[in-house]
Design an enzyme around this catalytic site. Structure first.
Site, PDB file in Angstrom:
ATOM      1  N   HIS A 176      -7.071  -5.787   2.077  1.00  0.00           N
ATOM      2  CA  HIS A 176      -5.783  -5.342   2.898  1.00  0.00           C
ATOM      3  C   HIS A 176      -5.400  -6.506   3.577  1.00  0.00           C
ATOM      4  O   HIS A 176      -6.052  -7.057   4.347  1.00  0.00           O
ATOM      5  CB  HIS A 176      -6.297  -4.184   3.650  1.00  0.00           C
ATOM      6  CG  HIS A 176      -6.738  -3.155   2.904  1.00  0.00           C
ATOM      7  ND1 HIS A 176      -6.157  -2.088   2.732  1.00  0.00           N
ATOM      8  CD2 HIS A 176      -8.137  -2.886   2.271  1.00  0.00           C
ATOM      9  CE1 HIS A 176      -6.852  -0.904   2.453  1.00  0.00           C
ATOM     10  NE2 HIS A 176      -7.944  -1.570   2.062  1.00  0.00           N
ATOM     11  N   HIS A 179     -10.088  -5.369  -3.603  1.00  0.00           N
ATOM     12  CA  HIS A 179      -8.841  -5.730  -2.946  1.00  0.00           C
ATOM     13  C   HIS A 179      -9.149  -6.050  -1.443  1.00  0.00           C
ATOM     14  O   HIS A 179     -10.044  -5.583  -0.626  1.00  0.00           O
ATOM     15  CB  HIS A 179      -7.977  -4.463  -2.836  1.00  0.00           C
ATOM     16  CG  HIS A 179      -8.633  -3.061  -2.573  1.00  0.00           C
ATOM     17  ND1 HIS A 179      -9.663  -2.264  -3.179  1.00  0.00           N
ATOM     18  CD2 HIS A 179      -8.713  -2.462  -1.267  1.00  0.00           C
ATOM     19  CE1 HIS A 179      -9.969  -1.388  -2.635  1.00  0.00           C
ATOM     20  NE2 HIS A 179      -9.606  -1.361  -1.240  1.00  0.00           N
ATOM     21  N   GLY A 235     -16.554   2.101   3.412  1.00  0.00           N
ATOM     22  CA  GLY A 235     -15.223   3.104   3.555  1.00  0.00           C
ATOM     23  C   GLY A 235     -14.418   2.615   2.252  1.00  0.00           C
ATOM     24  O   GLY A 235     -13.213   3.328   2.135  1.00  0.00           O
ATOM     25  N   HIS A 257     -12.034  -1.284  -7.225  1.00  0.00           N
ATOM     26  CA  HIS A 257     -11.413  -2.805  -7.657  1.00  0.00           C
ATOM     27  C   HIS A 257     -11.193  -3.313  -6.685  1.00  0.00           C
ATOM     28  O   HIS A 257     -10.476  -3.035  -5.614  1.00  0.00           O
ATOM     29  CB  HIS A 257     -10.357  -2.222  -8.640  1.00  0.00           C
ATOM     30  CG  HIS A 257      -9.563  -3.672  -9.345  1.00  0.00           C
ATOM     31  ND1 HIS A 257      -9.525  -3.919 -10.591  1.00  0.00           N
ATOM     32  CD2 HIS A 257      -9.230  -4.838  -8.699  1.00  0.00           C
ATOM     33  CE1 HIS A 257      -9.293  -5.062 -10.923  1.00  0.00           C
ATOM     34  NE2 HIS A 257      -8.816  -5.771  -9.527  1.00  0.00           N
ATOM     35  N   ASP A 307       0.730  -1.180  -0.011  1.00  0.00           N
ATOM     36  CA  ASP A 307       0.034  -0.128   0.108  1.00  0.00           C
ATOM     37  C   ASP A 307       0.825   1.382  -0.010  1.00  0.00           C
ATOM     38  O   ASP A 307       1.854   1.225   0.604  1.00  0.00           O
ATOM     39  CB  ASP A 307      -0.879   0.055   1.439  1.00  0.00           C
ATOM     40  CG  ASP A 307      -2.025   1.024   1.076  1.00  0.00           C
ATOM     41  OD1 ASP A 307      -3.241   0.456   1.014  1.00  0.00           O
ATOM     42  OD2 ASP A 307      -1.785   2.147   1.283  1.00  0.00           O
ATOM     43  N   ASN A 328     -13.023  -3.284   2.261  1.00  0.00           N
ATOM     44  CA  ASN A 328     -14.023  -2.428   2.301  1.00  0.00           C
ATOM     45  C   ASN A 328     -14.883  -2.609   1.290  1.00  0.00           C
ATOM     46  O   ASN A 328     -14.280  -2.766  -0.070  1.00  0.00           O
ATOM     47  CB  ASN A 328     -13.140  -0.946   2.315  1.00  0.00           C
ATOM     48  CG  ASN A 328     -12.530  -0.877   3.632  1.00  0.00           C
ATOM     49  OD1 ASN A 328     -12.883  -1.350   4.838  1.00  0.00           O
ATOM     50  ND2 ASN A 328     -11.103  -0.327   3.382  1.00  0.00           N
TER      51      ASN A 328
HETATM   52  P1  5GP Z   1     -10.097   1.320   0.369  1.00  0.00           P
HETATM   53  O1  5GP Z   1     -10.296   2.782   1.083  1.00  0.00           O
HETATM   54  O2  5GP Z   1     -10.567   1.301  -1.126  1.00  0.00           O
HETATM   55  O3  5GP Z   1     -10.137   0.115   0.797  1.00  0.00           O
HETATM   56  O4  5GP Z   1      -8.394   1.647   0.209  1.00  0.00           O
HETATM   57  C1  5GP Z   1      -7.660   1.766  -1.002  1.00  0.00           C
HETATM   58  C2  5GP Z   1      -6.094   1.782  -0.719  1.00  0.00           C
HETATM   59  O5  5GP Z   1      -5.325   1.832  -1.710  1.00  0.00           O
HETATM   60  C3  5GP Z   1      -5.610   2.901   0.459  1.00  0.00           C
HETATM   61  O6  5GP Z   1      -5.052   1.969   1.654  1.00  0.00           O
HETATM   62  C4  5GP Z   1      -4.566   3.647  -0.431  1.00  0.00           C
HETATM   63  O7  5GP Z   1      -3.444   3.893   0.521  1.00  0.00           O
HETATM   64  C5  5GP Z   1      -4.314   2.760  -1.340  1.00  0.00           C
HETATM   65  N1  5GP Z   1      -3.733   3.335  -2.584  1.00  0.00           N
HETATM   66  C6  5GP Z   1      -4.339   4.276  -3.169  1.00  0.00           C
HETATM   67  N2  5GP Z   1      -3.773   4.793  -4.453  1.00  0.00           N
HETATM   68  C7  5GP Z   1      -2.561   4.027  -4.471  1.00  0.00           C
HETATM   69  C8  5GP Z   1      -1.751   3.768  -5.316  1.00  0.00           C
HETATM   70  O8  5GP Z   1      -1.403   4.412  -6.417  1.00  0.00           O
HETATM   71  N3  5GP Z   1      -0.681   2.747  -5.200  1.00  0.00           N
HETATM   72  C9  5GP Z   1      -0.684   1.943  -3.974  1.00  0.00           C
HETATM   73  N4  5GP Z   1       0.224   1.114  -3.838  1.00  0.00           N
HETATM   74  N5  5GP Z   1      -1.774   2.088  -3.204  1.00  0.00           N
HETATM   75  C10 5GP Z   1      -2.703   2.920  -3.233  1.00  0.00           C
END
Ligand code: 5GP
Length: 120
Positions: free
Chosen positions: A108, A106, A99, A104, A33, A93
């Site tokens: 964590h 994912h 949140g 796409h 991340d 999420n």
């Molecule tokens: P969400 O809130 O959608 O579950 O998590 C999205 C995650 O993607 C966040 O933890 C954020 O730090 C990570 N993220 C967003 N943009 C990028 C990126 O360009 N590269 C990487 N490696 N992580 C990203």
């Protein structure tokens, strides 16, 4: 919600944006991340175009679903955080209450230290 081919993880999959790759196979890509919340914070994404876990479970083939989930063990073993070591947390999420920021699917993966309370 329709899949947005211009989301940031789609760009990473196409190699248009770099990532710090941890693991890759036919089904998944895992990378660090960009804004880690714990010592180890890795994202695992399917190679197919799925908005979130609901979309994935609705549309993905059994092979994709098994491939995606089985990859988790490969990844945490490679990171040395499987439950043969000290363990880890998986979180996904989904939607606005969940949140989710990037549309796409994912997972964590957090590890490398105590993760703490389940939900803040
Ligand atoms: P969400 O809130 O959608 O579950 O998590 C999205 C995650 O993607 C966040 O933890 C954020 O730090 C990570 N993220 C967003 N943009 C990028 C990126 O360009 N590269 C990487 N490696 N992580 C990203």
């Amino acid at each position: 919600m329709a899949y947005d081919k211009n989301n940031i993880f789609a760009k990473i999959l196409r190699g248009e944006i770099p990532c710090k790759k941890v693991y890759e196979n036919d089904f998944v890509l895992a990378f660090h991340d960009i804004n880690p919340q714990k010592k180890i914070h890795v994202l695992v994404i399917p190679k197919g175009e799925y908005v979130d876990l609901d979309d994935f479970n609705e549309k993905a083939t059994d092979k994709e679903i098994v491939g995606f989930n089985k990859a988790i063990l490969e990844i945490v073993t490679k990171l040395k955080i499987s439950n043969k070591s000290n363990g880890y947390r998986v979180l996904s999420n989904i939607g606005s209450d969940g949140g989710q920021e990037v549309p796409h699917l994912h997972y964590h993966i957090f590890g490398g230290e105590k993760i703490g309370k389940m939900v803040n």
